[in-house]
Write a protein that holds these residues in place. Structure first.
Motif, mmCIF file in Angstrom:
data_model
loop_
_atom_site.group_PDB
_atom_site.id
_atom_site.type_symbol
_atom_site.label_atom_id
_atom_site.label_comp_id
_atom_site.label_asym_id
_atom_site.label_seq_id
_atom_site.Cartn_x
_atom_site.Cartn_y
_atom_site.Cartn_z
ATOM 1 N N CYS A 116 0.886 -1.187 0.032
ATOM 2 C CA CYS A 116 -0.151 -0.097 0.041
ATOM 3 C C CYS A 116 0.791 1.193 0.072
ATOM 4 O O CYS A 116 2.040 1.281 0.794
ATOM 5 N N ASP A 117 0.697 1.903 -0.794
ATOM 6 C CA ASP A 117 1.388 3.146 -1.209
ATOM 7 C C ASP A 117 0.787 4.643 -0.957
ATOM 8 O O ASP A 117 1.228 5.717 -0.876
ATOM 9 N N CYS A 118 -0.320 4.227 -0.194
ATOM 10 C CA CYS A 118 -1.261 5.653 0.355
ATOM 11 C C CYS A 118 -0.626 6.173 1.373
ATOM 12 O O CYS A 118 0.017 5.583 2.215
ATOM 13 N N TYR A 130 -8.417 3.436 7.032
ATOM 14 C CA TYR A 130 -7.883 2.770 5.934
ATOM 15 C C TYR A 130 -9.033 2.148 5.212
ATOM 16 O O TYR A 130 -9.571 1.127 5.765
ATOM 17 N N PHE A 133 -7.916 0.448 -0.089
ATOM 18 C CA PHE A 133 -7.764 1.022 -1.475
ATOM 19 C C PHE A 133 -6.676 0.249 -2.332
ATOM 20 O O PHE A 133 -6.896 -0.084 -3.590
ATOM 21 N N CYS A 134 -5.712 -0.221 -1.632
ATOM 22 C CA CYS A 134 -4.713 -0.771 -2.480
ATOM 23 C C CYS A 134 -4.790 -2.435 -2.739
ATOM 24 O O CYS A 134 -3.899 -3.117 -3.102
#
Ligand SMILES: [Zn+2]
Length: 302
Positions: A116-118, A130, A133-134
């Motif tokens: 996850c790169d959020c 969270y 999303f990823c």
């Protein structure tokens, strides 16, 4: 062949049936202990001793940028000064990296992790917590966090003090991090790995960690299903009231709570007993640390 050990266990057939108690105190060396952390140490110590159990100390030193040099050694000296003597070698989380890596690989092999790169800002702009999303984005590993695919979260806790607790639904269901974006191990992964492998049966600590128990028990249950470790029963949890400062806020290193004064260890212990809901006579302050703790064990009710 019947050696002395076998003979002993034969003479005492109940020996193997005795419940095992293994507890721990697990400070992070972001600074020396203060009155609040002493309460957690004394609480876990008294509970272990009142159950005839083993009491361990684990140093949660996995966040070097936040650990002043020598803080871990100071904490151990502070515990000894209060006669809080641990039973086995101190576990240093900074030395467990290979084992954590193996744990992570075992989770990964069961497709229970994802990158996850959020950023914090991106997460906040989408939802309170969270939002997964990823999950299916196939993000590259560069500068990414690693999250746990939290498909079967523990939603209800049974705490020895608080009773049944149902933490916030979105919180328990969150895909929490196992590795942080800066590459450091996340607290949840390290704490569950170490409690599991130290055979911890009873967790006694401050109530600020109550909700996170849901994530930790989820991860513990998952460990039991990986096929890589001998399954361990879920630990009993007990969350102690926090010590508040004069401003009503939790005493913490972030709030600059003063470090324990080692010239008044007896008074510190008696204050900790009060914070744990016990009512020792004022004269107990004149007794040896060992006797203050013995009084605490004898009067421990939780
Ligand atoms: Zn993400």
């Amino acid at each position: 062949m019947a050696g002395p050990l076998a003979a002993d266990s034969f003479n005492n057939p109940e020996a193997t049936a005795l419940p095992v108690y293994r507890g721990r105190f697990a400070p992070s060396p972001s600074g020396p202990l203060h009155a609040g952390s002493l309460v957690a140490a004394v609480g876990s110590f008294l509970d272990a001793r009142a159950h005839g159990g083993t009491w361990l100390v684990r140093m949660e030193d996995i966040d070097p940028p936040r650990e002043p040099e020598g803080a871990a050694e100071t904490i151990l000296r502070q515990l000894e000064a209060h006669h809080l003597h641990w039973d086995e070698s101190v576990v240093w989380q900074s030395q467990q990296s290979l084992a954590y890596q193996q744990f992570l690989a075992n989770l990964h092999n069961k497709s229970l992790t994802y990158y996850c790169d959020c950023t914090r800002k991106q997460i906040k702009s989408r939802a309170n917590r969270y939002d997964g999303f990823c999950r299916n984005r196939n993000v590259s590993s560069e500068t990414s966090a690693i999250r746990f695919r939290n498909d079967n979260p523990v939603k209800l806790l049974h705490d020895r003090i608080k009773g049944s607790v149902k933490p916030d639904h979105d919180f328990v269901c969150e895909d929490f991090t196992l590795v942080r974006r800066d590459g450091l191990w996340a607290y949840q992964l390290a704490v569950v790995h170490d409690d599991f492998h130290s055979g911890i049966t009873h967790i006694v600590r401050g109530e600020d960690l109550l909700e996170a128990s849901a994530w930790q028990l989820t991860l513990w249950k998952t460990m039991n299903t990986l096929g890589s470790y001998d399954p361990q029963p879920l630990p009993d949890i007990c969350h102690l009231p926090l010590v508040l400062g004069p401003d009503g806020r939790k005493l913490s290193k972030q709030n600059h709570a003063p470090e324990l004064n080692l010239s008044q260890t007896r008074l510190n212990l008696v204050h900790a007993l009060h914070a744990l809901g016990l009512s020792p006579e004022p004269e107990l302050t004149n007794c040896h640390e060992r006797d203050i703790l013995a009084w605490g064990i004898a009067n421990w009710k939780i």
